[in-house]
Design a protein around this motif. Structure first.
Motif, PDB file in Angstrom:
ATOM      1  N   ILE A 496       0.862  -1.183   0.000  1.00 42.84           N
ATOM      2  CA  ILE A 496       0.000   0.000   0.000  1.00 42.84           C
ATOM      3  C   ILE A 496       0.899   1.234   0.000  1.00 42.84           C
ATOM      4  CG2 ILE A 496      -1.829   1.237   1.236  1.00 42.84           C
ATOM      5  CD1 ILE A 496      -2.524  -1.479   2.571  1.00 42.84           C
ATOM      6  N   ASP A 497       1.971   1.138   0.742  1.00 43.39           N
ATOM      7  CA  ASP A 497       2.985   2.190   0.788  1.00 43.39           C
ATOM      8  C   ASP A 497       3.597   2.429  -0.587  1.00 43.39           C
ATOM      9  OD1 ASP A 497       4.970   3.887   2.375  1.00 43.39           O
ATOM     10  OD2 ASP A 497       6.336   2.406   1.514  1.00 43.39           O
ATOM     11  N   SER A 498       3.880   1.365  -1.318  1.00 41.99           N
ATOM     12  CA  SER A 498       4.461   1.504  -2.658  1.00 41.99           C
ATOM     13  C   SER A 498       3.530   2.301  -3.566  1.00 41.99           C
ATOM     14  CB  SER A 498       4.721   0.122  -3.272  1.00 41.99           C
ATOM     15  OG  SER A 498       5.556  -0.652  -2.446  1.00 41.99           O
ATOM     16  N   GLY A 499       2.227   2.033  -3.457  1.00 45.82           N
ATOM     17  CA  GLY A 499       1.262   2.767  -4.256  1.00 45.82           C
ATOM     18  C   GLY A 499       1.240   4.245  -3.925  1.00 45.82           C
ATOM     19  N   GLY A 500       1.397   4.567  -2.631  1.00 49.73           N
ATOM     20  CA  GLY A 500       1.458   5.972  -2.244  1.00 49.73           C
ATOM     21  C   GLY A 500       2.681   6.662  -2.789  1.00 49.73           C
ATOM     22  N   HIS A 501       3.835   5.992  -2.709  1.00 48.45           N
ATOM     23  CA  HIS A 501       5.065   6.576  -3.247  1.00 48.45           C
ATOM     24  C   HIS A 501       4.973   6.783  -4.752  1.00 48.45           C
ATOM     25  CE1 HIS A 501       7.527   6.701   0.328  1.00 48.45           C
ATOM     26  NE2 HIS A 501       7.307   5.428   0.598  1.00 48.45           N
ATOM     27  N   ALA A 502       4.347   5.835  -5.450  1.00 46.92           N
ATOM     28  CA  ALA A 502       4.239   5.906  -6.905  1.00 46.92           C
ATOM     29  C   ALA A 502       3.044   6.738  -7.363  1.00 46.92           C
ATOM     30  CB  ALA A 502       4.118   4.499  -7.484  1.00 46.92           C
ATOM     31  N   ASN A 503       2.239   7.229  -6.408  1.00 49.98           N
ATOM     32  CA  ASN A 503       0.999   7.930  -6.744  1.00 49.98           C
ATOM     33  C   ASN A 503       0.140   7.090  -7.687  1.00 49.98           C
ATOM     34  OD1 ASN A 503       1.970  11.493  -6.709  1.00 49.98           O
ATOM     35  ND2 ASN A 503       1.926   9.953  -5.106  1.00 49.98           N
ATOM     36  N   SER A 504       0.051   5.801  -7.390  1.00 47.48           N
ATOM     37  CA  SER A 504      -0.696   4.872  -8.228  1.00 47.48           C
ATOM     38  C   SER A 504      -1.973   4.443  -7.517  1.00 47.48           C
ATOM     39  CB  SER A 504       0.161   3.642  -8.549  1.00 47.48           C
ATOM     40  OG  SER A 504      -0.626   2.638  -9.163  1.00 47.48           O
ATOM     41  N   THR A 505      -3.086   4.890  -8.022  1.00 47.64           N
ATOM     42  CA  THR A 505      -4.374   4.538  -7.432  1.00 47.64           C
ATOM     43  C   THR A 505      -4.621   3.034  -7.487  1.00 47.64           C
ATOM     44  OG1 THR A 505      -5.318   6.692  -7.972  1.00 47.64           O
ATOM     45  CG2 THR A 505      -6.865   4.893  -7.608  1.00 47.64           C
ATOM     46  N   SER A 506      -4.346   2.433  -8.628  1.00 47.62           N
ATOM     47  CA  SER A 506      -4.628   1.003  -8.771  1.00 47.62           C
ATOM     48  C   SER A 506      -3.804   0.172  -7.801  1.00 47.62           C
ATOM     49  CB  SER A 506      -4.363   0.549 -10.209  1.00 47.62           C
ATOM     50  OG  SER A 506      -3.017   0.779 -10.575  1.00 47.62           O
ATOM     51  N   THR A 507      -2.546   0.573  -7.564  1.00 50.37           N
ATOM     52  CA  THR A 507      -1.728  -0.173  -6.601  1.00 50.37           C
ATOM     53  C   THR A 507      -2.310  -0.051  -5.201  1.00 50.37           C
ATOM     54  OG1 THR A 507       0.259   0.223  -7.924  1.00 50.37           O
ATOM     55  CG2 THR A 507       0.594  -0.446  -5.636  1.00 50.37           C
ATOM     56  N   ILE A 508      -2.674   1.159  -4.813  1.00 53.61           N
ATOM     57  CA  ILE A 508      -3.235   1.369  -3.479  1.00 53.61           C
ATOM     58  C   ILE A 508      -4.501   0.542  -3.290  1.00 53.61           C
ATOM     59  CG2 ILE A 508      -4.456   3.068  -2.041  1.00 53.61           C
ATOM     60  CD1 ILE A 508      -2.388   5.130  -2.963  1.00 53.61           C
ATOM     61  N   VAL A 509      -5.415   0.613  -4.241  1.00 49.61           N
ATOM     62  CA  VAL A 509      -6.712  -0.057  -4.071  1.00 49.61           C
ATOM     63  C   VAL A 509      -6.549  -1.566  -4.094  1.00 49.61           C
ATOM     64  CG1 VAL A 509      -9.037  -0.337  -4.978  1.00 49.61           C
ATOM     65  CG2 VAL A 509      -7.958   1.915  -5.031  1.00 49.61           C
ATOM     66  N   THR A 510      -5.785  -2.107  -5.028  1.00 51.71           N
ATOM     67  CA  THR A 510      -5.640  -3.560  -5.102  1.00 51.71           C
ATOM     68  C   THR A 510      -4.914  -4.110  -3.884  1.00 51.71           C
ATOM     69  OG1 THR A 510      -3.647  -3.294  -6.479  1.00 51.71           O
ATOM     70  CG2 THR A 510      -5.747  -3.670  -7.611  1.00 51.71           C
ATOM     71  N   GLU A 511      -3.908  -3.379  -3.392  1.00 55.48           N
ATOM     72  CA  GLU A 511      -3.193  -3.848  -2.192  1.00 55.48           C
ATOM     73  C   GLU A 511      -4.079  -3.749  -0.953  1.00 55.48           C
ATOM     74  OE1 GLU A 511      -0.278  -5.314  -2.010  1.00 55.48           O
ATOM     75  OE2 GLU A 511       0.160  -5.110  -4.147  1.00 55.48           O
ATOM     76  N   MET A 512      -4.877  -2.679  -0.870  1.00 57.77           N
ATOM     77  CA  MET A 512      -5.769  -2.528   0.282  1.00 57.77           C
ATOM     78  C   MET A 512      -6.881  -3.577   0.251  1.00 57.77           C
ATOM     79  SD  MET A 512      -6.702  -1.190   3.064  1.00 57.77           S
ATOM     80  CE  MET A 512      -8.199  -1.769   3.860  1.00 57.77           C
TER      81      MET A 512
END
Length: 605
Positions: A496-512
């Motif tokens: 979830i942290d990686s998605g925040g660093h990358a400003n990637s919505t899809s990473t944040i949502v899929t990881e969460m």
């Protein structure tokens, strides 16, 4: 030579930006001549339509909105035609993917006559049957009568401004249809349009498109919400006074919008033991690295408005600051959870002065607890390492790995096998059996087990990690069940942290959403195993995330990012099981450790 260097470099920068600005939306740079650098700012932002207000004065076409603002050096030729010619000569333009919308503020026929005379001095630029990639001028403002449109050359088209669209109009000479947005709606770009007004806009866009012509609205709201709304509605030229900002927003919109294809099932807890005054025999500490309230909300909205996490009734907020910095990193944040002490960023299991701090697995071992860690990160990552290492620098991977054989952990699951290959004998001497696969791990009879799922980092959910986290957690519970002792298990969802660093919505949502599947299974386990306390939290928030827009029916969320780093925002904490009410309110991150120790002491009595 030097005096030409800066302008040349300046133009090269704009050319580079134009190349990067290829996009599937089209911007109209409204009142472009008011920009600090007319034409070039719109050109670099990839604007497909550039507006020029012109006034005929003393035989010259001046660029201005009214006579009072005329400046003699700012002519149609000097501000637009000559720069465009220069861009062609420099190879920045080989075909025109934009047009000029010339808004005539003075009498139509005489003004347009002089506009044409000025433009005709640049014949190689202009559209024709022989030059199909050339520049077109769309005439707006004061225009000739429609019946006269056909008398103008191929490179002159017109901006039609009426709701009355009929087949008998000279469509071959109409370049676009423009109307004031205020004829349809009073929407100011905040929130959303009311349904009746929205339908009126949709109907007009559909009508224009029936005649195969683009549509533009002027006097339209000029905000992120408006730009997205107009793009969603199919507005062909999005009117803006901020072409650079609009381009940056719309060009990255796809990365910041996520729509879930399927909804995940949600487990409904029994709540039978939630908040019960009974001994705590098992502690599950679930850490979503970088997981703030917006990240949780994004997954909830993507999942149709519900999550396993949303079933939990006891919750609070955590202050995350490190000893030496307002904004913590994962090392200091996880150390606060593991030891109950604030430390400096980058430090693992040691205090600000480097003193060794006892961690939860070490303390709980004295009370007969077994302990384990599971992470989607490498085992030497900052969050898991805080529960076994005592080292001042989180990036000293080899030294951190050396603490694992000497730790109080009975179970270790995560990535980073290549680091531990060099410690094979040390791990074996310390009683660790190295599992070579996940299946059957829970039945292994060894006192200590390590399973490294990858040589380096594990993949993200988007790259096929699958249900790694939940499967490993369930195997871990089987492993501890064999021991017939109380246990502590820390499970980290790291990316979830990686998605925040990358400003990637899809990473944040899929990881969460993956983290939430784990949460559901752990709640289910707690319902069947009285005495299990689940604490769910984050070490910090990452990305300064907000949720400007979304759609529950489509499971769609748009995230905005204030940062690509950690922030000092309060993060949520949730608790389920015995004494879960102890985790309500606002607390420091160190209090999680203190509360867990206190609850286990109560259980000893």
């Amino acid at each position: 030579m030097k005096k030409y260097l800066f302008p040349f470099l300046f133009l090269l920068v704009f050319a580079q930006e134009r190349l990067l600005a290829q996009q599937d939306f089209r911007l109209h740079s409204h009142n472009d001549y008011l920009q600090k650098v007319p034409f070039w700012e719109a050109f670099s932002a990839g604007a497909a339509s550039i507006e020029v207000d012109v006034i005929l004065q003393d035989g010259r076409v001046m660029v201005a909105h009214e006579k009072e603002s005329i400046r003699l050096e700012r002519t149609f030729r000097s501000i637009y035609l000559e720069p465009i010619q220069r861009a062609v000569e420099l190879g920045m333009i080989d075909e025109f993917d934009f047009h000029l919308l010339v808004d005539c503020k003075t009498e139509a026929y005489s003004t347009l006559k002089q506009v044409m005379e000025d433009a005709a001095e640049f014949p190689s630029l202009l559209f024709s049957s022989q030059n199909p990639k050339g520049l077109k001028l769309i005439i707006s403002g004061n225009r000739p009568k429609p019946e006269d449109y056909s008398s103008y050359p191929e490179w002159i088209l017109f901006d039609y401004q009426s709701k009355n669209l009929t087949p008998d109009l000279p469509w071959e000479k109409i370049g676009m249809v423009s109307l004031s947005f205020r004829q349809f709606s009073v929407w100011n770009g905040k929130g959303r349009m009311v349904e009746k007004e929205l339908q009126g806009v949709k109907d007009f866009i559909q009508l224009v498109h029936q005649f195969d012509r683009p549509v533009r609205f002027w006097a339209a709201p000029d905000s992120k919400s408006a730009w997205k709304a107009f793009q969603d509605l199919g507005v062909d030229f999005i009117n803006t006074d901020q072409p650079k900002a609009a381009q940056e927003y719309l060009a990255t919109l796809e990365q910041r919008v996520y729509s879930a294809e399927e909804k995940q099932p949600v487990y409904v807890p029994t709540y039978q033991w939630d908040g019960a005054d009974m001994p705590v025999e098992r502690v599950l500490l679930l850490i979503g690295d970088g997981n703030g309230l917006a990240q949780i909300s994004s997954a909830l909205f993507a999942n149709g408005g519900n999550l396993n996490l949303a079933q939990i009734r006891n919750m609070g907020l955590i202050k995350t600051q490190a000893a030496d910095d307002f904004t913590t990193d994962s090392a200091a944040g996880a150390t606060a959870f593991a030891t109950g002490q604030k430390t400096n960023n980058r430090a693992l299991g040691v205090g600000p002065d480097g003193e060794r701090l006892k961690n939860l697995p070490e303390i709980l071992a004295e009370k007969g607890f077994s302990s384990g860690i599971i992470t989607t990160d490498q085992v030497t990552g900052a969050t898991p390492a805080a529960f076994y290492a005592h080292h001042p620098e989180r990036d000293d991977t080899d030294q951190i790995a050396g603490y694992l054989p000497k730790s109080a952990l009975s179970l270790v699951i995560g990535g980073g096998k290549s680091t531990f290959l060099r410690l094979d004998s040390a791990m074996s001497n310390a009683g660790f059996e190295m599992a070579d696969r996940l299946e059957g791990l829970g039945e292994m009879k060894s006192n200590r087990v390590a399973y490294f799922s990858s040589l380096g980092s594990n993949p993200s959910m988007e790259k096929g990690r699958g249900d790694f986290l939940t499967k490993n957690a369930l195997e871990a519970l089987k492993f501890f069940a064999q021991k017939k002792t109380p246990f502590f298990l820390m499970i980290e969802s790291a990316m979830i942290d990686s998605g925040g660093h990358a400003n990637s919505t899809s990473t944040i949502v899929t990881e969460m959403l993956d983290f939430d599947q784990l949460i559901g299974e752990m709640i289910r386990y707690a319902d069947s195993n009285p005495g299990t306390l689940i604490v769910i939290t984050a070490d910090h928030e990452t990305g300064g995330v907000s949720i400007p827009q979304g759609n529950l029916e489509r499971g769609e969320v748009e995230l905005g990012f204030h940062s690509d780093d950690h922030t000092g925002i309060l993060v949520p904490i949730f608790a389920y099981g015995p004494h879960s009410g102890e985790f309500r309110g606002i607390m420091a991150n160190t209090e999680i450790f203190e509360k867990l120790i206190q609850l286990i002491r109560i259980s000893d009595k």
